[in-house]
Design a protein around this motif. Structure first.
Motif, PDB file in Angstrom:
ATOM      1  N   THR A   2     -20.811  20.524 -29.321  1.00 23.06           N
ATOM      2  CA  THR A   2     -20.279  19.266 -29.836  1.00 23.06           C
ATOM      3  C   THR A   2     -18.778  19.394 -30.091  1.00 23.06           C
ATOM      4  OG1 THR A   2     -20.817  19.938 -32.108  1.00 23.06           O
ATOM      5  CG2 THR A   2     -22.466  18.663 -30.916  1.00 23.06           C
ATOM      6  N   THR A   3     -18.100  18.274 -29.984  1.00 25.84           N
ATOM      7  CA  THR A   3     -16.649  18.266 -30.195  1.00 25.84           C
ATOM      8  C   THR A   3     -16.338  18.370 -31.682  1.00 25.84           C
ATOM      9  OG1 THR A   3     -16.273  16.943 -28.206  1.00 25.84           O
ATOM     10  CG2 THR A   3     -14.538  16.952 -29.872  1.00 25.84           C
ATOM     11  N   LYS A   4     -15.489  19.322 -32.030  1.00 21.55           N
ATOM     12  CA  LYS A   4     -15.098  19.518 -33.428  1.00 21.55           C
ATOM     13  C   LYS A   4     -13.775  18.813 -33.720  1.00 21.55           C
ATOM     14  CE  LYS A   4     -16.214  21.517 -37.340  1.00 21.55           C
ATOM     15  NZ  LYS A   4     -17.515  21.236 -37.983  1.00 21.55           N
ATOM     16  N   ILE A   5     -12.765  19.059 -32.859  1.00 21.11           N
ATOM     17  CA  ILE A   5     -11.445  18.450 -33.022  1.00 21.11           C
ATOM     18  C   ILE A   5     -11.142  17.653 -31.759  1.00 21.11           C
ATOM     19  CG2 ILE A   5      -9.004  18.842 -33.513  1.00 21.11           C
ATOM     20  CD1 ILE A   5      -9.752  21.674 -34.429  1.00 21.11           C
ATOM     21  N   SER A   6     -10.692  16.427 -31.931  1.00 18.21           N
ATOM     22  CA  SER A   6     -10.364  15.598 -30.784  1.00 18.21           C
ATOM     23  C   SER A   6      -8.983  14.980 -30.959  1.00 18.21           C
ATOM     24  CB  SER A   6     -11.414  14.492 -30.597  1.00 18.21           C
ATOM     25  OG  SER A   6     -11.110  13.697 -29.469  1.00 18.21           O
ATOM     26  N   PHE A   7      -8.078  15.317 -30.045  1.00 23.07           N
ATOM     27  CA  PHE A   7      -6.777  14.654 -29.957  1.00 23.07           C
ATOM     28  C   PHE A   7      -6.928  13.489 -28.986  1.00 23.07           C
ATOM     29  CE2 PHE A   7      -5.788  18.902 -31.310  1.00 23.07           C
ATOM     30  CZ  PHE A   7      -4.657  18.810 -32.098  1.00 23.07           C
ATOM     31  N   GLN A   8      -6.607  12.297 -29.441  1.00 21.97           N
ATOM     32  CA  GLN A   8      -6.829  11.098 -28.632  1.00 21.97           C
ATOM     33  C   GLN A   8      -5.507  10.370 -28.419  1.00 21.97           C
ATOM     34  OE1 GLN A   8      -9.862   9.020 -30.875  1.00 21.97           O
ATOM     35  NE2 GLN A   8     -11.173  10.833 -30.938  1.00 21.97           N
ATOM     36  N   ASN A   9      -4.892  10.660 -27.261  1.00 18.46           N
ATOM     37  CA  ASN A   9      -3.647  10.006 -26.852  1.00 18.46           C
ATOM     38  C   ASN A   9      -2.595  10.070 -27.965  1.00 18.46           C
ATOM     39  OD1 ASN A   9      -2.088   8.675 -24.901  1.00 18.46           O
ATOM     40  ND2 ASN A   9      -2.609   6.655 -25.705  1.00 18.46           N
ATOM     41  N   VAL A  10      -2.366  11.266 -28.466  1.00 17.96           N
ATOM     42  CA  VAL A  10      -1.480  11.469 -29.621  1.00 17.96           C
ATOM     43  C   VAL A  10      -0.020  11.487 -29.176  1.00 17.96           C
ATOM     44  CG1 VAL A  10      -0.794  13.089 -31.427  1.00 17.96           C
ATOM     45  CG2 VAL A  10      -3.220  12.652 -30.974  1.00 17.96           C
ATOM     46  N   ARG A  11       0.764  10.691 -29.862  1.00 19.76           N
ATOM     47  CA  ARG A  11       2.210  10.653 -29.657  1.00 19.76           C
ATOM     48  C   ARG A  11       2.895  10.881 -30.998  1.00 19.76           C
ATOM     49  NH1 ARG A  11       6.674   6.719 -29.102  1.00 19.76           N
ATOM     50  NH2 ARG A  11       7.938   7.349 -27.293  1.00 19.76           N
ATOM     51  N   GLU A  26       3.652  13.559 -26.378  1.00 16.62           N
ATOM     52  CA  GLU A  26       3.449  12.326 -25.625  1.00 16.62           C
ATOM     53  C   GLU A  26       2.072  12.334 -24.977  1.00 16.62           C
ATOM     54  OE1 GLU A  26       3.834   8.988 -25.013  1.00 16.62           O
ATOM     55  OE2 GLU A  26       5.976   9.426 -24.813  1.00 16.62           O
ATOM     56  N   GLY A  27       1.187  11.463 -25.453  1.00 16.72           N
ATOM     57  CA  GLY A  27      -0.100  11.246 -24.807  1.00 16.72           C
ATOM     58  C   GLY A  27      -1.011  12.456 -24.782  1.00 16.72           C
ATOM     59  N   LEU A  28      -1.053  13.237 -25.859  1.00 19.01           N
ATOM     60  CA  LEU A  28      -1.896  14.429 -25.889  1.00 19.01           C
ATOM     61  C   LEU A  28      -3.353  14.047 -26.140  1.00 19.01           C
ATOM     62  CD1 LEU A  28      -2.317  17.496 -25.884  1.00 19.01           C
ATOM     63  CD2 LEU A  28      -1.811  17.490 -28.344  1.00 19.01           C
ATOM     64  N   SER A  29      -4.202  14.351 -25.192  1.00 21.09           N
ATOM     65  CA  SER A  29      -5.648  14.167 -25.339  1.00 21.09           C
ATOM     66  C   SER A  29      -6.326  15.501 -25.056  1.00 21.09           C
ATOM     67  CB  SER A  29      -6.178  13.091 -24.384  1.00 21.09           C
ATOM     68  OG  SER A  29      -5.686  11.807 -24.736  1.00 21.09           O
ATOM     69  N   LEU A  30      -7.102  15.976 -26.017  1.00 20.17           N
ATOM     70  CA  LEU A  30      -7.723  17.294 -25.908  1.00 20.17           C
ATOM     71  C   LEU A  30      -8.916  17.359 -26.843  1.00 20.17           C
ATOM     72  CD1 LEU A  30      -7.607  20.372 -25.049  1.00 20.17           C
ATOM     73  CD2 LEU A  30      -6.173  20.708 -27.086  1.00 20.17           C
ATOM     74  N   ASP A  31     -10.044  17.852 -26.351  1.00 19.96           N
ATOM     75  CA  ASP A  31     -11.224  18.083 -27.183  1.00 19.96           C
ATOM     76  C   ASP A  31     -11.442  19.574 -27.347  1.00 19.96           C
ATOM     77  OD1 ASP A  31     -11.726  15.385 -27.473  1.00 19.96           O
ATOM     78  OD2 ASP A  31     -13.223  15.299 -25.873  1.00 19.96           O
ATOM     79  N   ILE A  32     -11.653  20.001 -28.594  1.00 19.59           N
ATOM     80  CA  ILE A  32     -11.955  21.392 -28.923  1.00 19.59           C
ATOM     81  C   ILE A  32     -13.373  21.435 -29.450  1.00 19.59           C
ATOM     82  CG2 ILE A  32     -11.283  23.400 -30.292  1.00 19.59           C
ATOM     83  CD1 ILE A  32      -8.462  22.144 -30.480  1.00 19.59           C
ATOM     84  N   GLN A  33     -14.201  22.279 -28.852  1.00 25.33           N
ATOM     85  CA  GLN A  33     -15.614  22.294 -29.177  1.00 25.33           C
ATOM     86  C   GLN A  33     -15.909  23.110 -30.436  1.00 25.33           C
ATOM     87  OE1 GLN A  33     -17.458  20.185 -27.327  1.00 25.33           O
ATOM     88  NE2 GLN A  33     -15.470  19.824 -26.337  1.00 25.33           N
ATOM     89  N   ASP A  34     -17.022  22.793 -31.084  1.00 22.32           N
ATOM     90  CA  ASP A  34     -17.458  23.499 -32.283  1.00 22.32           C
ATOM     91  C   ASP A  34     -17.661  24.981 -31.967  1.00 22.32           C
ATOM     92  OD1 ASP A  34     -18.324  23.953 -34.863  1.00 22.32           O
ATOM     93  OD2 ASP A  34     -20.367  23.273 -34.489  1.00 22.32           O
ATOM     94  N   GLY A  35     -17.010  25.847 -32.727  1.00 26.57           N
ATOM     95  CA  GLY A  35     -17.136  27.280 -32.538  1.00 26.57           C
ATOM     96  C   GLY A  35     -16.270  27.853 -31.439  1.00 26.57           C
ATOM     97  N   GLU A  36     -15.416  27.045 -30.824  1.00 27.14           N
ATOM     98  CA  GLU A  36     -14.577  27.490 -29.726  1.00 27.14           C
ATOM     99  C   GLU A  36     -13.296  28.128 -30.254  1.00 27.14           C
ATOM    100  OE1 GLU A  36     -12.868  25.736 -25.482  1.00 27.14           O
ATOM    101  OE2 GLU A  36     -13.184  24.345 -27.147  1.00 27.14           O
ATOM    102  N   PHE A  37     -12.801  29.121 -29.523  1.00 26.27           N
ATOM    103  CA  PHE A  37     -11.514  29.751 -29.815  1.00 26.27           C
ATOM    104  C   PHE A  37     -10.570  29.345 -28.686  1.00 26.27           C
ATOM    105  CE2 PHE A  37      -9.740  33.600 -32.173  1.00 26.27           C
ATOM    106  CZ  PHE A  37      -8.425  33.326 -31.824  1.00 26.27           C
ATOM    107  N   ILE A  38      -9.621  28.441 -28.992  1.00 27.38           N
ATOM    108  CA  ILE A  38      -8.627  28.086 -27.988  1.00 27.38           C
ATOM    109  C   ILE A  38      -7.249  28.558 -28.447  1.00 27.38           C
ATOM    110  CG2 ILE A  38      -9.965  26.022 -27.347  1.00 27.38           C
ATOM    111  CD1 ILE A  38      -7.283  24.509 -28.364  1.00 27.38           C
TER     112      ILE A  38
END
Length: 256
Positions: A2-11, A26-38
């Motif tokens: 499941t997605t833990k952190i979600s950046f949705q078109n962040v400016r 500019e326009g940052l969209s990124l999903d980080i999953q639960d328990g993921e190390f990015i």
């Protein structure tokens, strides 16, 4: 997962006196999953730290949003632990009291605070220094204390902004391994900002490469190397190939 952190078109823009507004993200969209190390890597001015500060709730986006468990981030929260390059320890408190501090603020009883603090102090290898003041510690030991303090309050997310950037190479490698050992036991979601390509590849399951001017997502590199990571793995052809891929993405940016 499941997605833990979600950046949705962040400016994110910053006003600079006498100049046009500076666009950090500019326009940052990124999903980080639960328990993921990015890990997040990129050139200076690519918005790495700005993105983390928005996720931490320390600054707000100009547009778009960041959510944690689907809830928009409006400010700092206990589910997000933040570790900076500066150790930010209280110089008048011992290692144990520094680690206990967040627990005390949260109202945990004294005996419980001590038990939790000692567990994480032991986990980062500082049991012999529990009564030491920060001035008695090396840089690496101070950062271990900061990591123990962040873990002690049981955050579901760790946001780390170049936490090993000021350390010597050997200490840095040792703390990378120690962090991964803790992560493998606790499986917190980790967003780790770094300027070091080798560090980015060694730690992460995915490396997020940012590009600058304006700061934006450039590339995501999947690190298909098993955990636990080892010294032999650092020297492997597979690691070298991934490192080169990330290096090229960082230092040969495309035009916006």
């Amino acid at each position: 997962m499941t997605t833990k952190i979600s950046f949705q078109n962040v400016r994110k823009t910053f006003d600079i006196a006498g100049q046009a507004a500076f666009t950090a993200l500019e326009g940052l969209s990124l999903d980080i999953q639960d328990g993921e190390f990015i890990t997040v890597v990129g050139p200076s001015g690519c918005g790495k730290s700005t993105a983390m500060n928005i996720a931490a709730g320390l600054t707000m986006p100009s547009s778009g949003q960041v959510t944690v468990d689907g809830i928009p981030v409006k400010g700092p929260g206990p589910e997000r632990g933040v570790i900076f390059q500066q150790y930010a320890l209280f110089p008048w408190l011992t290692v144990r009291k520094n680690v206990e501090f967040g627990l005390q603020i949260a109202g945990h009883p004294k005996a419980e605070r001590r038990q939790i603090a000692d567990h994480f102090i032991d986990l980062v290898g500082l049991s012999d220094f529990a009564e030491a003041l920060p001035k008695m510690l090396s840089g690496g030991m101070k950062q271990r204390c900061a990591i123990a303090r962040a873990y002690a309050v049981n955050p579901k997310i760790l946001l780390m902004d170049e936490p090993f950037g000021a350390l010597d190479a050997l200490t840095r490698v040792q703390l990378q391994d120690q962090l991964l050992t803790m992560w493998s036991k606790e499986r917190r979601t980790v967003m780790f900002i770094t300027h070091d390509v080798d560090e980015a590849v060694y730690l992460a399951s995915r490396v997020v490469v940012m590009a600058a001017r304006p700061g934006r997502l450039h590339k995501i590199v999947n690190v298909d190397l098993p955990y636990p990571r080892t010294e032999e793995m650092r020297l492997s052809p597979e690691f070298s190939e991934l490192r080169n891929e990330v290096w090229r993405a960082v230092y040969h940016p495309v035009a916006a």
